[in-house]
Design a protein around this motif. Structure first.
Motif, mmCIF file in Angstrom:
data_model
loop_
_atom_site.group_PDB
_atom_site.id
_atom_site.type_symbol
_atom_site.label_atom_id
_atom_site.label_comp_id
_atom_site.label_asym_id
_atom_site.label_seq_id
_atom_site.Cartn_x
_atom_site.Cartn_y
_atom_site.Cartn_z
ATOM 1 N N GLU A 142 0.844 -1.193 0.000
ATOM 2 C CA GLU A 142 0.000 0.000 0.000
ATOM 3 C C GLU A 142 0.883 1.248 0.000
ATOM 4 O OE1 GLU A 142 -3.311 -0.057 -0.121
ATOM 5 O OE2 GLU A 142 -3.444 -2.244 0.048
ATOM 6 N N LEU A 174 0.252 4.171 0.998
ATOM 7 C CA LEU A 174 0.076 4.918 2.244
ATOM 8 C C LEU A 174 0.997 4.408 3.359
ATOM 9 C CD1 LEU A 174 -1.684 7.064 3.751
ATOM 10 C CD2 LEU A 174 -3.235 5.195 4.337
ATOM 11 N N THR A 175 1.263 3.115 3.396
ATOM 12 C CA THR A 175 1.974 2.512 4.529
ATOM 13 C C THR A 175 3.348 1.940 4.162
ATOM 14 O OG1 THR A 175 0.684 0.508 4.084
ATOM 15 C CG2 THR A 175 -0.092 1.938 5.856
ATOM 16 N N LEU A 226 -2.111 4.722 10.156
ATOM 17 C CA LEU A 226 -2.077 4.591 8.701
ATOM 18 C C LEU A 226 -2.627 3.237 8.265
ATOM 19 C CD1 LEU A 226 1.416 6.135 7.846
ATOM 20 C CD2 LEU A 226 -0.839 7.133 7.413
ATOM 21 N N LYS A 252 -6.297 2.889 7.970
ATOM 22 C CA LYS A 252 -6.894 3.421 6.741
ATOM 23 C C LYS A 252 -6.635 2.483 5.550
ATOM 24 C CE LYS A 252 -6.182 8.147 8.316
ATOM 25 N NZ LYS A 252 -5.253 9.259 8.278
ATOM 26 N N ALA A 253 -5.503 1.791 5.578
ATOM 27 C CA ALA A 253 -5.104 0.957 4.435
ATOM 28 C C ALA A 253 -5.772 -0.417 4.429
ATOM 29 C CB ALA A 253 -3.582 0.800 4.419
#
Length: 141
Positions: A60, A62-63, A119, A122-123
């Motif tokens: 991901e 984001l992470t 985080l 959210k992922a």
């Protein structure tokens, strides 16, 4: 249970062990026992946390960076454990290294809980969070 609760439960064990370790003195059975318990806990936790938490986060955007950073810290922790094993438990250098380990473990766990978990929340989907916890707990316990 979700993956965050599962990891946090083991983080609490690690904090207690590392706190107790730096309050030991000399080449004692207590120090040896705590060191062995901490080493086992940290190594098992890192292995399964990487497999069931960080592995999916690597994919991901984001992470990705946080996951890489945390895995790198696992390696730093491993190196400090090796350093402790190569040092006489009765020497002042042992306690210096143990205090470095104490600091790094607390830093790492706090960073995971306050930054990575947010985080990852959210992922990952709710289903993933529960499924990952199940796999992690089965492997750890």
């Amino acid at each position: 249970m979700n993956i965050f609760k599962a990891l946090r439960a083991d983080h609490d064990i690690q904090r207690k062990l590392v706190d107790a370790l730096i309050n030991t003195h000399g080449d004692t059975d207590e120090r040896k026992t705590l060191m062995q318990q901490l080493k086992t806990q940290l190594q098992q936790h890192a292995k399964f946390e990487e497999r069931y938490f960080y592995n999916p986060l690597m994919f991901e955007d984001l992470t990705h960076e946080k996951a890489r950073h945390s895995v790198a810290e696992h390696h730093q922790i491993d190196e400090l454990i090796e350093q402790l094993e190569d040092t006489e438990m009765s020497s002042p250098a042992w306690l210096v290294a143990a205090k470095k380990l104490h600091h790094l473990v607390h830093h790492h766990l706090d960073e995971e809980e306050h930054e990575v978990f947010q985080l990852a929340g959210k992922a990952l989907t709710e289903g993933q969070k529960e499924s990952l916890a199940e796999h992690y707990n089965d492997a750890m316990h």
